[in-house]
Each structure stands twice: as structure tokens, then as C-alpha cells.
Design an enzyme around this catalytic site. Structure first.
Site, PDB file in Angstrom:
ATOM      1  N   ILE A  19       0.835  -1.203   0.000  1.00  0.00           N
ATOM      2  CA  ILE A  19       0.000   0.000   0.000  1.00  0.00           C
ATOM      3  C   ILE A  19       0.868   1.251   0.000  1.00  0.00           C
ATOM      4  CG2 ILE A  19      -1.674   1.340   1.331  1.00  0.00           C
ATOM      5  CD1 ILE A  19      -2.843  -1.288   2.339  1.00  0.00           C
ATOM      6  N   ASP A  68      13.569   2.690  11.544  1.00  0.00           N
ATOM      7  CA  ASP A  68      12.474   2.021  12.246  1.00  0.00           C
ATOM      8  C   ASP A  68      11.637   3.086  12.938  1.00  0.00           C
ATOM      9  OD1 ASP A  68      10.783   0.621  13.905  1.00  0.00           O
ATOM     10  OD2 ASP A  68      12.323  -0.701  14.723  1.00  0.00           O
ATOM     11  N   ASN A 101       1.723   4.565   7.317  1.00  0.00           N
ATOM     12  CA  ASN A 101       1.343   3.303   6.699  1.00  0.00           C
ATOM     13  C   ASN A 101       2.069   2.094   7.293  1.00  0.00           C
ATOM     14  OD1 ASN A 101       0.517   1.463   4.328  1.00  0.00           O
ATOM     15  ND2 ASN A 101       2.746   1.495   4.166  1.00  0.00           N
ATOM     16  N   SER A 152      -5.549   2.487   9.155  1.00  0.00           N
ATOM     17  CA  SER A 152      -6.187   1.602  10.114  1.00  0.00           C
ATOM     18  C   SER A 152      -6.544   0.293   9.414  1.00  0.00           C
ATOM     19  CB  SER A 152      -7.424   2.282  10.717  1.00  0.00           C
ATOM     20  OG  SER A 152      -8.005   1.457  11.710  1.00  0.00           O
ATOM     21  N   SER A 153      -7.618  -0.341   9.839  1.00  0.00           N
ATOM     22  CA  SER A 153      -8.043  -1.612   9.253  1.00  0.00           C
ATOM     23  C   SER A 153      -9.455  -1.916   9.720  1.00  0.00           C
ATOM     24  CB  SER A 153      -7.101  -2.735   9.715  1.00  0.00           C
ATOM     25  OG  SER A 153      -7.662  -4.008   9.420  1.00  0.00           O
ATOM     26  N   VAL A 198      -6.208  -6.767   1.434  1.00  0.00           N
ATOM     27  CA  VAL A 198      -5.521  -6.080   0.341  1.00  0.00           C
ATOM     28  C   VAL A 198      -4.455  -7.018  -0.211  1.00  0.00           C
ATOM     29  CG1 VAL A 198      -4.177  -4.054  -0.334  1.00  0.00           C
ATOM     30  CG2 VAL A 198      -5.896  -3.854   1.468  1.00  0.00           C
TER      31      VAL A 198
END
Length: 281
Positions: A19, A68, A101, A152-153, A198
Site C-alpha cells: 500500500i 524504524d 502506513n 487503520s483496518s 488487500v
């Protein structure tokens, strides 16, 4: 023809693949310069090559930045790369767009959740966006033109079996989105998008048991129905087994691309459904 994001700077965490890469492509096509964050040294060649491709194809400046984002040191390295490449004595750094992301998922039933699962997932998925936005605060616009999008999700709301930790991190991110929309209202709009399945390695890594558990959701998601003659033959074939196709990364990027434009300036604090209708609000 003028491009709507011409000259802006976007930071995309986890921007070398999946993504994140699709979002970077979308923003670059609209004229935005892009800082492509990635974590592992194994992704250096990929991120460098992708940055060159974006720069050449879209006539913008795309720069890879290893770090990171779940650590202060990683975010400091990210900001240092931004300053080196996107500012000068006559042009102070301005960060116009942040796409949070980067994320990880570790699925396990409650009895098998470990402290390491919890610490690692919350560090990247929750602490990471906090650290990135904190570091970017001095460089956000002061005219409400900034745009922050948190990935998010649907897992924050669906209660999928095995996602106590992952779903919890995404629910936390949505809560943070609402708070930041108020706290940063004079600087930027802040929204979240919540994809369902996805295409890519994260979805492919799910166990058959997990996929069977979400099959009913997939069956009832309007836009996940694969179409012969439109979707690739392999996608159509796989969809017969899984009850539907996952989103293409460009479809998620398209929703994000809408939210970062000037026209989206009256939208903030929202969780925008980018999941083909798996969740409807």
C-alpha cells in the site's frame, strides 16, 4: 497542466512496497515530492530503485529513508534525511503530507498471545505514528493545508478471531486520529482509512483458518466480487476459493489520494471506509 500536489512534500512510512508504494506512486503522479521510509536493510535496493523510478517518471524528487519508525532513533534518521534533501538555507523544511502506513500483524488466539507480540505490534503500529507526527510538528504548515492519513483496518471493528493485538492497535490509531484532528486543527486535517483484505504479502501470509473465519465477510463485500474479463484470470480463479478478491493496492491509494487534496479540507477526524463495502457507516 498543473498538478494538485505540485511542490508539496509527503512522508510515506513503509513506502517501498505494498500500500505504501501505491500511495507514493499516487502522490508523485500529482506532483508531490516523496520521502520513502523503509525499515530493513534488505529493502534498501528496492526502495532506492523505486525512488529513482518515481523521480524519473513523474519529474519529482523521491528519496529513500531507512529508519524504524517505532524508535526515536529511527524517526530522527527519517527527519534528518528530510532536512538534507528537502530544505536549504533559503527554503525551510515543510512537511505537507504524512502517511502513517508502516505496520505489522501477528495473529494468535488469546491463549497464545505473547508479550513480545504485544510489544512489537504496539511499538510499530501505535508508537510509530506518534513519534513520526511528534517529530514532524515543527514543520507542518500553519494554514490548515497539512494532511495526515493513518492506515487503520477493518480489524479495529470486526472482531476477527486471532486479532486481539492487531485489532487493538488499529482501534488505538483511530482514537488517536480523532484527538489529533482537534489538537492539530490549525495545522492539518487528520483522517484514517480502514482497508479490508488487500493484495500483498501480509494478506497472503494469513492461515487457512483465518481466511475461513473471514469468508462470510468477504462474501458480503460488494466490491470484492471478482469480474471475468476485468480482473486477471488468476484473481478470478482464486476468488472462487476465497469468496472474493482482495483490494488492489492502487484502490486504497486512490482513496488516500482524495483525502490529501485541497478539496478534502473540510474532512477531518474521520475513519474513511476504503474496504469495498466490508464495513458500511
Amino acid at each position: 497542466m498543473a498538478r494538485p500536489l505540485e511542490g508539496k512534500l509527503a512522508i510515506v512510512t513503509g513506502g517501498s512496497r505494498g500500500i505504501g508504494a501505491a500511495v507514493a506512486e499516487n502522490l508523485a503522479s500529482k506532483g508531490s515530492n516523496v520521502l520513502l521510509n523503509y525499515t530493513s536493510s534488505s529493502s534498501t535496493e528496492l526502495a532506492t530503485s523505486f525512488a529513482k523510478q518515481l523521480s524519473t517518471t513523474h519529474q519529482i524528487l523521491a528519496v529513500p529513508a531507512q529508519g524504524d519508525v517505532g524508535t526515536p532513533a529511527g524517526v530522527a534518521a527519517l527527519l534528518a534525511t528530510a532536512k538534507t534533501n528537502f530544505s536549504s538555507a533559503s527554503k525551510p523544511l515543510q512537511i505537507d503530507i504524512i502517511i502513517n502506513n508502516a505496520g505489522i500483524a501477528r495473529n494468535a488466539p488469546l491463549e497464545h498471545v505473547t508479550q513480545d507480540d504485544f510489544d512489537a505490534t504496539y511499538r510499530v503500529n501505535v508508537l510509530g505514528p506518534i513519534l513520526v507526527v511528534q517529530a514532524a510538528l515543527p514543520y507542518l504548515p500553519h494554514d490548515r493545508s497539512g494532511r495526515i492519513i493513518n492506515l487503520s483496518s477493518v480489524s479495529s471493528s470486526t472482531g476477527f478471531v486471532g486479532q486481539s493485538v492487531y485489532g487493538g492497535t488499529k482501534a488505538a490509531l483511530e482514537a488517536m486520529t480523532r484527538t489529533w484532528a482537534r489538537e492539530l486543527s490549525e495545522r492539518a486535517t487528520v483522517n484514517a482509512v480502514n482497508p479490508g483484505p488487500v493484495e500483498g504479502p501480509m494478506y497472503a501470509s494469513n492461515t487457512p483458518e483465518f481466511l475461513e473465519g473471514i469468508r462470510g465477510w468477504v462474501m458480503h463485500t460488494p466490491l470484492m466480487r471478482a469480474r471475468e474479463g476485468v480482473d486477471a484470470e488468476e484473481v478470478v480463479r482464486d476468488a472462487k476459493e476465497s469468496a472474493g478478491r482482495p483490494a488492489y493496492t492502487k484502490e486504497i491509494a486512490g482513496v488516500i489520494g482524495m483525502l490529501v487534496g485541497e478539496e478534502a479540507g473540510w474532512c477531518t477526524g474521520q475513519v474513511v471506509s476504503a474496504n469495498g463495502g466490508m464495513l458500511m457507516h
